[in-house]
Design a protein around this motif. Structure first.
Motif, PDB file in Angstrom:
ATOM      1  N   PRO A 131       7.015  30.891  40.910  1.00  0.00           N
ATOM      2  CA  PRO A 131       5.805  29.999  40.484  1.00  0.00           C
ATOM      3  C   PRO A 131       4.642  29.873  41.627  1.00  0.00           C
ATOM      4  O   PRO A 131       5.353  29.911  42.772  1.00  0.00           O
ATOM      5  N   ALA A 132       3.608  29.681  41.309  1.00  0.00           N
ATOM      6  CA  ALA A 132       2.510  29.719  42.195  1.00  0.00           C
ATOM      7  C   ALA A 132       2.927  28.550  43.324  1.00  0.00           C
ATOM      8  O   ALA A 132       3.411  27.417  42.880  1.00  0.00           O
ATOM      9  N   ALA A 133       2.296  28.642  44.730  1.00  0.00           N
ATOM     10  CA  ALA A 133       2.668  27.830  45.522  1.00  0.00           C
ATOM     11  C   ALA A 133       2.008  26.221  45.351  1.00  0.00           C
ATOM     12  O   ALA A 133       2.648  25.056  45.421  1.00  0.00           O
ATOM     13  N   ASP A 134       1.021  26.066  44.522  1.00  0.00           N
ATOM     14  CA  ASP A 134       0.507  24.871  44.149  1.00  0.00           C
ATOM     15  C   ASP A 134       0.818  24.388  42.915  1.00  0.00           C
ATOM     16  O   ASP A 134       0.690  23.077  42.317  1.00  0.00           O
ATOM     17  N   GLU A 135       1.970  24.863  42.259  1.00  0.00           N
ATOM     18  CA  GLU A 135       2.693  24.513  41.112  1.00  0.00           C
ATOM     19  C   GLU A 135       4.035  23.408  41.614  1.00  0.00           C
ATOM     20  O   GLU A 135       4.828  23.145  40.671  1.00  0.00           O
TER      21      GLU A 135
ATOM     22  N   ALA B  63       6.650  37.438  26.472  1.00  0.00           N
ATOM     23  CA  ALA B  63       6.528  38.340  27.851  1.00  0.00           C
ATOM     24  C   ALA B  63       5.366  37.876  28.331  1.00  0.00           C
ATOM     25  O   ALA B  63       4.936  37.725  29.509  1.00  0.00           O
ATOM     26  N   GLN B  64       4.168  37.680  27.438  1.00  0.00           N
ATOM     27  CA  GLN B  64       2.932  37.433  28.040  1.00  0.00           C
ATOM     28  C   GLN B  64       2.867  35.737  28.643  1.00  0.00           C
ATOM     29  O   GLN B  64       2.441  35.654  29.780  1.00  0.00           O
ATOM     30  N   SER B  65       3.819  34.859  27.880  1.00  0.00           N
ATOM     31  CA  SER B  65       3.906  33.659  28.746  1.00  0.00           C
ATOM     32  C   SER B  65       4.623  33.753  29.843  1.00  0.00           C
ATOM     33  O   SER B  65       4.070  33.059  31.026  1.00  0.00           O
ATOM     34  N   ALA B  66       5.807  34.586  30.226  1.00  0.00           N
ATOM     35  CA  ALA B  66       6.507  34.761  31.271  1.00  0.00           C
ATOM     36  C   ALA B  66       5.637  35.275  32.367  1.00  0.00           C
ATOM     37  O   ALA B  66       5.936  34.709  33.566  1.00  0.00           O
ATOM     38  N   TYR B  67       4.781  36.130  32.019  1.00  0.00           N
ATOM     39  CA  TYR B  67       3.907  36.861  33.123  1.00  0.00           C
ATOM     40  C   TYR B  67       2.951  35.752  33.563  1.00  0.00           C
ATOM     41  O   TYR B  67       2.727  35.570  34.661  1.00  0.00           O
ATOM     42  N   GLY B  68       2.669  35.076  32.799  1.00  0.00           N
ATOM     43  CA  GLY B  68       1.582  34.039  32.979  1.00  0.00           C
ATOM     44  C   GLY B  68       2.057  32.688  33.945  1.00  0.00           C
ATOM     45  O   GLY B  68       1.357  32.218  34.737  1.00  0.00           O
ATOM     46  N   ILE B  69       3.522  32.608  34.246  1.00  0.00           N
ATOM     47  CA  ILE B  69       3.956  31.558  34.798  1.00  0.00           C
ATOM     48  C   ILE B  69       4.541  32.379  36.148  1.00  0.00           C
ATOM     49  O   ILE B  69       5.553  31.524  36.960  1.00  0.00           O
TER      50      ILE B  69
END
Length: 205
Positions: A99-103, A67-73
């Motif tokens: 995903p963040a725009a810069d990813e 869950a922590q990993s999923a939230y982080g991405i």
């Protein structure tokens, strides 16, 4: 859920709906709600079992890590399947993320993104193409089969099949990702058909 979208936003989109099967449990990715949600799932899984505290603790630790990993991405929602066929658990998961725009590379359409993903997944065991979702429009569909990673999958020794849909978010330059996964290799084709059916219910509100 309703929210106006824009080209770039700090919050995930909330203007989509998806229908998941009964028997899929949603784990909240919100840090303030995450542990309570995981505890509810673990209690459900171990209902009537009082002699496995180590396994219960291990499952909680694994779910917290995921869950922590999923939230982080950029994860917005995560579901785990509790479905079974007789004694056989139909283990699978769905992570919805933005995903963040810069990813991401700047891709003008699904065909361009598919070309990028083809290069990125060169040499892997994949199926890749552009498809149409009935209500959500054009999307990129990527099916992939990976070798097992027992350390990250609670001892699983079977290959993992993932099915990812990349769906352009209307009026933005970003993509909604539906990432399905199952370690049940003998039933991978059947599970993928289920995943395709779930993805087909995606629609924008």
């Amino acid at each position: 859920m309703q929210m106006k979208t824009s080209d770039y936003f700090s919050s995930p989109p909330a203007d989509y709906n998806l229908i998941v099967p009964d028997g899929w449990f949603q784990i909240s990715l919100d840090p303030d709600e995450r542990d309570q949600s995981i505890l509810a799932l673990v209690d459900l899984q171990f209902r009537g079992i009082d002699n496995a505290p180590h396994l219960k603790k291990e499952l909680m630790r694994d779910l917290q890590k995921r869950a922590q990993s999923a939230y982080g991405i950029g994860g917005t929602e995560m579901y785990l399947s509790l479905l079974t066929v007789g004694p056989v658990p139909l283990a699978s998961s769905l992570l919805i993320s933005v995903p963040a725009a810069d990813e991401w590379p700047v891709c003008s359409d699904a065909n361009e993104l598919a070309e990028h993903l083809a290069v990125r997944n060169a040499g892997a065991e994949t199926e890749l193409g552009v498809t149409q979702l009935e209500a959500a429009g054009t999307a990129v569909r990527l099916r992939r089969r990976d070798a097992p990673d027992p350390e990250n999958q609670m001892g699983n020794t079977l290959p993992t099949t993932t099915l990812t849909y990349y769906v352009p978010i209307p009026a933005t330059k970003r993509w909604l990702m539906l990432n399905f996964s199952t370690p049940v290799d003998p039933l991978a084709d059947q599970m993928v058909r289920l995943f395709d059916a779930v993805a087909g219910t995606l629609h924008w509100t």
